[in-house]
Write a protein that holds these residues in place. Structure first.
Motif, PDB file in Angstrom:
ATOM      1  N   GLY A   2       0.779  -1.226   0.000  1.00 18.74           N
ATOM      2  CA  GLY A   2       0.000   0.000   0.000  1.00 18.74           C
ATOM      3  C   GLY A   2       0.810   1.275   0.000  1.00 18.74           C
ATOM      4  O   GLY A   2       0.241   2.362   0.111  1.00 18.74           O
ATOM      5  N   LYS A   3       2.131   1.150  -0.117  1.00 19.37           N
ATOM      6  CA  LYS A   3       2.981   2.345  -0.097  1.00 19.37           C
ATOM      7  C   LYS A   3       3.802   2.434  -1.375  1.00 19.37           C
ATOM      8  O   LYS A   3       3.965   1.452  -2.100  1.00 19.37           O
ATOM      9  N   GLN A   4       4.319   3.629  -1.620  1.00 20.49           N
ATOM     10  CA  GLN A   4       5.171   3.818  -2.789  1.00 20.49           C
ATOM     11  C   GLN A   4       6.569   3.250  -2.533  1.00 20.49           C
ATOM     12  O   GLN A   4       7.013   3.153  -1.387  1.00 20.49           O
ATOM     13  N   ARG A   5       7.230   2.884  -3.620  1.00 16.98           N
ATOM     14  CA  ARG A   5       8.606   2.426  -3.505  1.00 16.98           C
ATOM     15  C   ARG A   5       9.482   3.588  -3.044  1.00 16.98           C
ATOM     16  O   ARG A   5       9.328   4.720  -3.518  1.00 16.98           O
ATOM     17  N   GLU A   6      10.400   3.304  -2.120  1.00 15.89           N
ATOM     18  CA  GLU A   6      11.267   4.352  -1.593  1.00 15.89           C
ATOM     19  C   GLU A   6      12.720   3.912  -1.626  1.00 15.89           C
ATOM     20  O   GLU A   6      13.035   2.725  -1.500  1.00 15.89           O
ATOM     21  N   VAL A  47      26.231  -5.852  -4.805  1.00 11.98           N
ATOM     22  CA  VAL A  47      25.931  -4.877  -3.767  1.00 11.98           C
ATOM     23  C   VAL A  47      25.247  -5.607  -2.620  1.00 11.98           C
ATOM     24  O   VAL A  47      24.497  -6.564  -2.833  1.00 11.98           O
ATOM     25  N   TYR A  48      25.533  -5.151  -1.408  1.00  6.69           N
ATOM     26  CA  TYR A  48      25.000  -5.768  -0.198  1.00  6.69           C
ATOM     27  C   TYR A  48      24.241  -4.738   0.624  1.00  6.69           C
ATOM     28  O   TYR A  48      24.497  -3.543   0.533  1.00  6.69           O
ATOM     29  N   LEU A  49      23.329  -5.236   1.444  1.00  8.89           N
ATOM     30  CA  LEU A  49      22.653  -4.387   2.417  1.00  8.89           C
ATOM     31  C   LEU A  49      22.606  -5.152   3.734  1.00  8.89           C
ATOM     32  O   LEU A  49      21.870  -6.135   3.851  1.00  8.89           O
ATOM     33  N   GLN A  50      23.411  -4.715   4.677  1.00 12.94           N
ATOM     34  CA  GLN A  50      23.385  -5.289   6.021  1.00 12.94           C
ATOM     35  C   GLN A  50      22.349  -4.533   6.828  1.00 12.94           C
ATOM     36  O   GLN A  50      22.446  -3.316   6.993  1.00 12.94           O
ATOM     37  N   MET A  51      21.362  -5.258   7.331  1.00  9.55           N
ATOM     38  CA  MET A  51      20.257  -4.645   8.057  1.00  9.55           C
ATOM     39  C   MET A  51      20.269  -5.157   9.496  1.00  9.55           C
ATOM     40  O   MET A  51      20.090  -6.353   9.730  1.00  9.55           O
ATOM     41  N   ASN A  52      20.516  -4.245  10.421  1.00  3.89           N
ATOM     42  CA  ASN A  52      20.536  -4.582  11.849  1.00  3.89           C
ATOM     43  C   ASN A  52      19.405  -3.874  12.583  1.00  3.89           C
ATOM     44  O   ASN A  52      18.822  -2.917  12.062  1.00  3.89           O
ATOM     45  N   SER A  53      19.112  -4.338  13.774  1.00  2.00           N
ATOM     46  CA  SER A  53      18.058  -3.732  14.605  1.00  2.00           C
ATOM     47  C   SER A  53      16.777  -3.537  13.799  1.00  2.00           C
ATOM     48  O   SER A  53      16.158  -2.463  13.819  1.00  2.00           O
ATOM     49  N   LEU A  54      16.380  -4.588  13.117  1.00  2.00           N
ATOM     50  CA  LEU A  54      15.211  -4.497  12.242  1.00  2.00           C
ATOM     51  C   LEU A  54      13.945  -4.231  13.042  1.00  2.00           C
ATOM     52  O   LEU A  54      13.789  -4.700  14.174  1.00  2.00           O
ATOM     53  N   LYS A  55      13.042  -3.472  12.415  1.00  2.00           N
ATOM     54  CA  LYS A  55      11.769  -3.117  13.019  1.00  2.00           C
ATOM     55  C   LYS A  55      10.626  -3.637  12.143  1.00  2.00           C
ATOM     56  O   LYS A  55      10.810  -3.807  10.927  1.00  2.00           O
ATOM     57  N   PRO A  56       9.456  -3.840  12.714  1.00  2.00           N
ATOM     58  CA  PRO A  56       8.319  -4.281  11.887  1.00  2.00           C
ATOM     59  C   PRO A  56       8.055  -3.359  10.703  1.00  2.00           C
ATOM     60  O   PRO A  56       7.656  -3.824   9.632  1.00  2.00           O
ATOM     61  N   GLU A  57       8.309  -2.070  10.874  1.00  2.00           N
ATOM     62  CA  GLU A  57       8.080  -1.131   9.770  1.00  2.00           C
ATOM     63  C   GLU A  57       9.101  -1.253   8.642  1.00  2.00           C
ATOM     64  O   GLU A  57       8.960  -0.613   7.602  1.00  2.00           O
ATOM     65  N   ASP A  58      10.111  -2.094   8.828  1.00  2.00           N
ATOM     66  CA  ASP A  58      11.050  -2.380   7.738  1.00  2.00           C
ATOM     67  C   ASP A  58      10.501  -3.472   6.805  1.00  2.00           C
ATOM     68  O   ASP A  58      11.123  -3.752   5.763  1.00  2.00           O
ATOM     69  N   THR A  59       9.386  -4.066   7.160  1.00  2.00           N
ATOM     70  CA  THR A  59       8.783  -5.106   6.335  1.00  2.00           C
ATOM     71  C   THR A  59       8.418  -4.547   4.960  1.00  2.00           C
ATOM     72  O   THR A  59       7.705  -3.542   4.855  1.00  2.00           O
ATOM     73  N   ALA A  60       8.934  -5.196   3.923  1.00  2.00           N
ATOM     74  CA  ALA A  60       8.720  -4.718   2.554  1.00  2.00           C
ATOM     75  C   ALA A  60       9.375  -5.686   1.583  1.00  2.00           C
ATOM     76  O   ALA A  60      10.123  -6.581   1.992  1.00  2.00           O
ATOM     77  N   VAL A  61       9.106  -5.480   0.308  1.00  2.00           N
ATOM     78  CA  VAL A  61       9.890  -6.133  -0.740  1.00  2.00           C
ATOM     79  C   VAL A  61      11.062  -5.200  -1.056  1.00  2.00           C
ATOM     80  O   VAL A  61      10.856  -4.009  -1.317  1.00  2.00           O
ATOM     81  N   TYR A  62      12.265  -5.751  -0.997  1.00  2.00           N
ATOM     82  CA  TYR A  62      13.463  -4.970  -1.247  1.00  2.00           C
ATOM     83  C   TYR A  62      13.982  -5.247  -2.662  1.00  2.00           C
ATOM     84  O   TYR A  62      14.117  -6.416  -3.067  1.00  2.00           O
ATOM     85  N   TYR A  63      14.273  -4.170  -3.384  1.00  2.00           N
ATOM     86  CA  TYR A  63      14.736  -4.270  -4.763  1.00  2.00           C
ATOM     87  C   TYR A  63      16.115  -3.635  -4.906  1.00  2.00           C
ATOM     88  O   TYR A  63      16.356  -2.535  -4.382  1.00  2.00           O
ATOM     89  N   CYS A  64      17.008  -4.305  -5.620  1.00  2.00           N
ATOM     90  CA  CYS A  64      18.253  -3.631  -5.955  1.00  2.00           C
ATOM     91  C   CYS A  64      18.080  -2.922  -7.298  1.00  2.00           C
ATOM     92  O   CYS A  64      17.267  -3.312  -8.131  1.00  2.00           O
TER      93      CYS A  64
END
Length: 122
Positions: free
Chosen positions: A42-46, A78-95
């Motif tokens: 329901g949100k735009q890609r950011e 390319v890498y993305l290290q994600m720490n201290s994840l929060k529920p609001e980080d839930t999404a489809v991630y695109y490179c």
């Protein structure tokens, strides 16, 4: 043809960590900016984070201090290290990658990966 293959998504509890990878392959004659974007339901890609060929990075305010983008130019990855994840980080991630596809002038193309789901439970 250039392909981007993402991996590393999954389900994790809040405060957990995940590492995403995106490898570019195919007809590659150079890569400039590499970035990660995300799109929640329901949100735009950011834009989440971007790294230049020289290693300069930029982050969305919402992930500063928690996420780290890096790249291996020899592996076109390319890498993305994600720490201290929060529920609001839930999404489809695109490179997203700016790639030169031949020796011809004007052959820079902007390519997207297929996306990888990241779900953070509370």
């Amino acid at each position: 043809q250039v392909q981007l293959v993402e991996s590393g998504g999954g389900l994790v509890q809040a405060e957990g960590s995940l590492r995403l990878s995106c490898a570019a392959s195919g007809s590659i004659f150079g890569i400039n900016d590499m970035a990660w974007h995300r799109q929640a339901p329901g949100k735009q890609r950011e834009l989440v984070a971007v790294i230049t060929r020289g290693g300069t990075t930029n982050y969305a305010d919402s992930v500063k201090g928690r996420f780290t983008i890096s790249r291996d130019n020899a592996k076109n990855t390319v890498y993305l290290q994600m720490n201290s994840l929060k529920p609001e980080d839930t999404a489809v991630y695109y490179c997203n990658v700016d790639v030169k596809t031949s020796f011809q002038p004007g052959s820079w193309r902007n390519k997207w990966g297929q996306g990888t789901q990241v779900t953070v439970s509370s």
